[in-house]
Design a protein around this motif. Structure first.
Motif, PDB file in Angstrom:
ATOM      1  N   MET A   1      -9.467  -4.465  -5.675  1.00  0.00           N
ATOM      2  CA  MET A   1      -8.141  -4.144  -6.209  1.00  0.00           C
ATOM      3  C   MET A   1      -7.664  -2.827  -5.610  1.00  0.00           C
ATOM      4  N   ALA A   2      -6.450  -2.836  -5.043  1.00  0.00           N
ATOM      5  CA  ALA A   2      -5.928  -1.657  -4.346  1.00  0.00           C
ATOM      6  C   ALA A   2      -5.061  -0.829  -5.289  1.00  0.00           C
ATOM      7  N   ARG A   3      -5.282   0.497  -5.262  1.00  0.00           N
ATOM      8  CA  ARG A   3      -4.451   1.400  -6.049  1.00  0.00           C
ATOM      9  C   ARG A   3      -3.168   1.709  -5.283  1.00  0.00           C
ATOM     10  N   ILE A   4      -2.032   1.693  -5.992  1.00  0.00           N
ATOM     11  CA  ILE A   4      -0.720   1.941  -5.399  1.00  0.00           C
ATOM     12  C   ILE A   4       0.027   2.907  -6.318  1.00  0.00           C
ATOM     13  N   LEU A   5       0.715   3.882  -5.711  1.00  0.00           N
ATOM     14  CA  LEU A   5       1.569   4.805  -6.459  1.00  0.00           C
ATOM     15  C   LEU A   5       3.017   4.556  -6.048  1.00  0.00           C
ATOM     16  N   ALA A   6       3.890   4.374  -7.025  1.00  0.00           N
ATOM     17  CA  ALA A   6       5.331   4.233  -6.781  1.00  0.00           C
ATOM     18  C   ALA A   6       6.049   5.403  -7.435  1.00  0.00           C
ATOM     19  N   VAL A   7       7.007   5.996  -6.720  1.00  0.00           N
ATOM     20  CA  VAL A   7       7.701   7.179  -7.227  1.00  0.00           C
ATOM     21  C   VAL A   7       9.167   7.136  -6.806  1.00  0.00           C
ATOM     22  N   ASP A   8      10.047   7.586  -7.702  1.00  0.00           N
ATOM     23  CA  ASP A   8      11.444   7.804  -7.334  1.00  0.00           C
ATOM     24  C   ASP A   8      11.964   8.984  -8.149  1.00  0.00           C
ATOM     25  N   TRP A   9      13.181   9.461  -7.836  1.00  0.00           N
ATOM     26  CA  TRP A   9      13.690  10.638  -8.513  1.00  0.00           C
ATOM     27  C   TRP A   9      15.207  10.664  -8.470  1.00  0.00           C
ATOM     28  N   ASP A  10      15.761  11.495  -9.360  1.00  0.00           N
ATOM     29  CA  ASP A  10      17.185  11.802  -9.327  1.00  0.00           C
ATOM     30  C   ASP A  10      17.337  13.312  -9.432  1.00  0.00           C
ATOM     31  N   ARG A  11      18.486  13.805  -9.860  1.00  0.00           N
ATOM     32  CA  ARG A  11      18.732  15.251  -9.877  1.00  0.00           C
ATOM     33  C   ARG A  11      18.029  15.955 -11.017  1.00  0.00           C
ATOM     34  N   HIS A  12      17.514  15.220 -12.002  1.00  0.00           N
ATOM     35  CA  HIS A  12      16.946  15.856 -13.183  1.00  0.00           C
ATOM     36  C   HIS A  12      15.464  15.580 -13.377  1.00  0.00           C
ATOM     37  N   GLU A  13      14.972  14.461 -12.907  1.00  0.00           N
ATOM     38  CA  GLU A  13      13.577  14.143 -13.126  1.00  0.00           C
ATOM     39  C   GLU A  13      13.070  13.211 -12.040  1.00  0.00           C
ATOM     40  N   THR A  20      -2.759  -0.938 -10.010  1.00  0.00           N
ATOM     41  CA  THR A  20      -3.568  -1.690  -9.056  1.00  0.00           C
ATOM     42  C   THR A  20      -2.961  -3.075  -8.909  1.00  0.00           C
ATOM     43  N   THR A  21      -3.077  -3.637  -7.716  1.00  0.00           N
ATOM     44  CA  THR A  21      -2.511  -4.954  -7.424  1.00  0.00           C
ATOM     45  C   THR A  21      -3.621  -5.894  -6.986  1.00  0.00           C
ATOM     46  N   SER A  22      -3.508  -7.154  -7.424  1.00  0.00           N
ATOM     47  CA  SER A  22      -4.496  -8.160  -7.030  1.00  0.00           C
ATOM     48  C   SER A  22      -3.913  -9.536  -7.306  1.00  0.00           C
ATOM     49  N   GLY A  23      -3.947 -10.408  -6.289  1.00  0.00           N
ATOM     50  CA  GLY A  23      -3.504 -11.780  -6.475  1.00  0.00           C
ATOM     51  C   GLY A  23      -2.072 -11.920  -6.919  1.00  0.00           C
ATOM     52  N   GLY A  24      -1.183 -11.037  -6.437  1.00  0.00           N
ATOM     53  CA  GLY A  24       0.212 -11.108  -6.807  1.00  0.00           C
ATOM     54  C   GLY A  24       0.520 -10.551  -8.181  1.00  0.00           C
ATOM     55  N   ASP A 298       6.608  -5.907  -6.105  1.00  0.00           N
ATOM     56  CA  ASP A 298       6.949  -6.389  -4.755  1.00  0.00           C
ATOM     57  C   ASP A 298       5.809  -6.150  -3.775  1.00  0.00           C
ATOM     58  N   GLU A 299       5.100  -5.020  -3.936  1.00  0.00           N
ATOM     59  CA  GLU A 299       3.950  -4.752  -3.060  1.00  0.00           C
ATOM     60  C   GLU A 299       2.845  -5.767  -3.317  1.00  0.00           C
ATOM     61  N   ALA A 300       2.656  -6.149  -4.583  1.00  0.00           N
ATOM     62  CA  ALA A 300       1.620  -7.134  -4.902  1.00  0.00           C
ATOM     63  C   ALA A 300       1.952  -8.499  -4.322  1.00  0.00           C
ATOM     64  N   THR A 301       3.244  -8.851  -4.310  1.00  0.00           N
ATOM     65  CA  THR A 301       3.657 -10.169  -3.791  1.00  0.00           C
ATOM     66  C   THR A 301       4.056 -10.122  -2.324  1.00  0.00           C
ATOM     67  N   GLY A 302       4.120  -8.905  -1.736  1.00  0.00           N
ATOM     68  CA  GLY A 302       4.485  -8.790  -0.318  1.00  0.00           C
ATOM     69  C   GLY A 302       5.892  -9.223  -0.022  1.00  0.00           C
ATOM     70  N   SER A 303       6.843  -8.827  -0.885  1.00  0.00           N
ATOM     71  CA  SER A 303       8.209  -9.343  -0.735  1.00  0.00           C
ATOM     72  C   SER A 303       9.252  -8.244  -0.914  1.00  0.00           C
ATOM     73  N   HIS A 304       9.127  -7.131  -0.225  1.00  0.00           N
ATOM     74  CA  HIS A 304      10.128  -6.069  -0.297  1.00  0.00           C
ATOM     75  C   HIS A 304      11.400  -6.508   0.427  1.00  0.00           C
ATOM     76  N   ALA A 305      12.544  -6.357  -0.253  1.00  0.00           N
ATOM     77  CA  ALA A 305      13.813  -6.774   0.350  1.00  0.00           C
ATOM     78  C   ALA A 305      14.241  -5.825   1.458  1.00  0.00           C
ATOM     79  N   ILE A 306      14.205  -4.520   1.195  1.00  0.00           N
ATOM     80  CA  ILE A 306      14.613  -3.493   2.151  1.00  0.00           C
ATOM     81  C   ILE A 306      13.494  -2.478   2.272  1.00  0.00           C
ATOM     82  N   ASP A 307      13.062  -2.171   3.502  1.00  0.00           N
ATOM     83  CA  ASP A 307      12.019  -1.167   3.744  1.00  0.00           C
ATOM     84  C   ASP A 307      12.426  -0.353   4.964  1.00  0.00           C
ATOM     85  N   PHE A 308      12.803   0.923   4.725  1.00  0.00           N
ATOM     86  CA  PHE A 308      13.299   1.746   5.820  1.00  0.00           C
ATOM     87  C   PHE A 308      12.196   2.223   6.762  1.00  0.00           C
ATOM     88  N   LEU A 309      10.935   2.138   6.359  1.00  0.00           N
ATOM     89  CA  LEU A 309       9.845   2.477   7.274  1.00  0.00           C
ATOM     90  C   LEU A 309       9.402   1.269   8.091  1.00  0.00           C
TER      91      LEU A 309
END
Length: 524
Positions: A1-13, A20-24, A298-309
């Motif tokens: 099982m792979a560990r994944i960190l997801a993060v986003d932010w705005d002007r205040h927080e 962890t992801t496994s089998g979708g 989306d990372e577990a299912t491998g189906s990201h719609a938009i990925d800028f990297l």
């Protein structure tokens, strides 16, 4: 099982979720928000220390080399919707890049561009949502992550992640619905059609305002979103339901306002409950975590719609130089071997036959490739032949239209038709239903079919007391034969090069007028 960190932010927080992801599937271990601390440097105005706040919080997680998914808000990118000629998926990256640079001056060759096809049929025109991130914005995101000792594995679009989470876990019954996700002082509004997001807005809310004022502002923005969404994206349908992302007890005032003011069913969607996270482990304001949870799923299912990297790109061409060198070496070795072993005439003939066979195979491949290119060129030419010259159509329509004293157009949409020609949809106000009859008679001719969908009286108004919706079916005009008909309604002495009989022919071609639209009287 792979560990994944997801993060986003705005002007205040900033918000993050570690799982962890496994089998979708996704198992969420921790999710929390990080208030951004203001700092002052060199006498400048205080500003949020995003990197420092992230670094302090991430140091307790002991991430090591854990991959990081970063979400980007809608206001940080340039988002475009357009329709391309029929094309295969491997041909879309080049077509999208060219069209995006033509439509937006903010997009250049150095911009990071990714896209999502809305439909999958390569034989029909392809509708596309394209998102562009400037090189400077991408560099700023990477510097922030580097300062917080994070290494982004993907840079994703926040509204897409929230919509993806709802589509995969919410099992909505409606075909067209609106998702509302409120953050500190902004909200993401996303319209989904047939389980695919097609229209996005991020709106600012009054900073420091009370809950009631913020709810009123958000209701007004929802109304604008429903009105601004192009009908071509909605495929002629209307929004059937509104889902507000949050906890069971969150946003009750907004839910009631949607039901009372918009007359639409509305309900709350809890993203943590959708992923099976118990209430005691879920943080406050759970709706704000929908993007980071959607990125993990989306990372577990491998189906990201938009990925800028990892944007969609054209397939790498075959290195024909290496193939030519290898083929030449094989051929030379073959010829030398044959020459060394035998000098007979039969051996020479066999060698020549092999060379000719190889040449014939190469020519067959070249002919097949040329046939595919010709098919694509013919398809583009056929698509262009069905196009409508919209500038001439608009000019001719404006000449035939009643004066602004009688009619005011509040909304106009123009769209091409797959079978040729196009459609013009008008919404506006007028002084009386007789004006609509006059409008239809003046606009209708052999190239335009006019039909009014709705005529409704507004009793509380004084000047423009009637509301109307009218649609025009426009046929394409032949460039050499029919362009003069754009001025066929003008007096004879004003027609450039008009032969006698043109006006009578045009009036005859107009056909029998369609019956007027039904008039409905109601209070506005």
């Amino acid at each position: 099982m792979a560990r994944i960190l997801a993060v986003d932010w705005d002007r205040h927080e900033a918000r993050y979720a570690l799982g962890t992801t496994s089998g979708g599937r996704v198992k969420v271990h921790v999710a929390a928000s990080i208030p951004l601390v203001d700092v002052t440097e060199g006498g400048d105005e205080p500003h949020p220390d995003l990197a420092g706040s992230l670094a302090a919080a991430m140091s307790e997680l002991k991430l090591g080399r854990t991959p990081v998914l970063v979400g980007v808000e809608r206001s940080s990118i340039e988002l475009l919707h357009f329709t391309l000629p029929p094309a295969k998926d491997n041909e879309l990256p080049e077509l999208v890049a060219n069209q995006a640079m033509r439509e937006s001056q903010l997009i250049g060759e150095q911009s990071v561009l990714d896209f999502l096809p809305i439909d999958d049929n390569p034989e029909a025109p392809r509708s596309v949502i394209a998102a562009a991130l400037s090189p400077g914005e991408l560099e700023r995101i990477q510097r922030t992550c580097e300062a917080a000792e994070l290494k982004p594995a993907r840079v994703l679009l926040r509204p897409f992640a929230s919509a993806s989470l709802f589509v995969k876990t919410g099992a909505p019954a409606e075909e067209v619905y609106l998702l509302v996700n409120r953050f500190t002082d902004e909200a993401d509004l996303s319209i989904v059609v047939d389980q695919r997001p097609v229209f996005f807005r991020t709106v600012r809310l009054p900073e420091g305002a009370g809950e009631e004022q913020a709810t009123e502002r958000l209701l007004a923005e929802i109304k604008r979103t429903l009105a601004a969404a192009p009908q071509t994206h909605l495929r002629g349908e209307t929004v059937q339901c509104v889902y507000v992302l949050g906890g069971a007890d969150d946003h009750q005032g907004l839910i009631d306002g949607i039901r009372d003011d918009l007359f639409l069913p509305a309900s709350v969607f809890d993203p943590f409950e959708a992923l099976g996270v118990r209430d005691e482990r879920a943080p406050e304001n759970p709706g704000r975590f929908a993007p980071v949870l959607g990125m993990l799923l989306d990372e577990a299912t491998g189906s990201h719609a938009i990925d800028f990297l990892h944007p969609r790109k054209m397939p790498q061409p075959v290195n024909r130089g290496r193939i030519a060198v290898f083929a030449g070496g094989v051929l030379a070795a073959l010829i030398l071997g044959v020459a060394f072993n035998t000098w007979s005439t039969w051996s020479d003939i066999q060698s020549e036959n092999k060379v000719l066979a190889k040449r014939a195979a190469e020519l067959d491949k070249t002919m097949k490739k040329a046939a595919e290119q010709k098919k694509l060129i013919d398809a583009v030419r056929e698509w262009k032949a069905r196009d409508v010259i919209w500038l001439d159509e608009l000019r001719d329509l404006s000449l035939r239209f009643p004066s602004t004293r009688d009619v005011v157009v509040s909304r106009m949409s123009l769209s091409p038709s797959q079978s040729g020609g196009g459609a013009i949809n008008l919404e506006g106000l007028m002084r009386g239903p007789d004006i609509l009859v006059k409008l239809e008679n003046q606009v209708r001719d052999r190239y335009r079919r006019v039909q009014s969908k709705r005529v409704q009286e507004r009793k509380l108004e004084r000047d423009y007391t009637w509301l109307f919706e009218t649609s025009l079916s426009v046929a394409r005009r032949d460039a050499d034969r029919d362009q003069s008909r754009y001025v066929s309604h003008l007096p004879e002495d004003q027609k450039p090069g008009t032969e006698p009989g043109t006006e009578s022919e045009t009036l005859a071609d107009a056909g029998t007028p369609s019956p007027p639209a039904k008039v409905k009287k109601a209070s506005q």
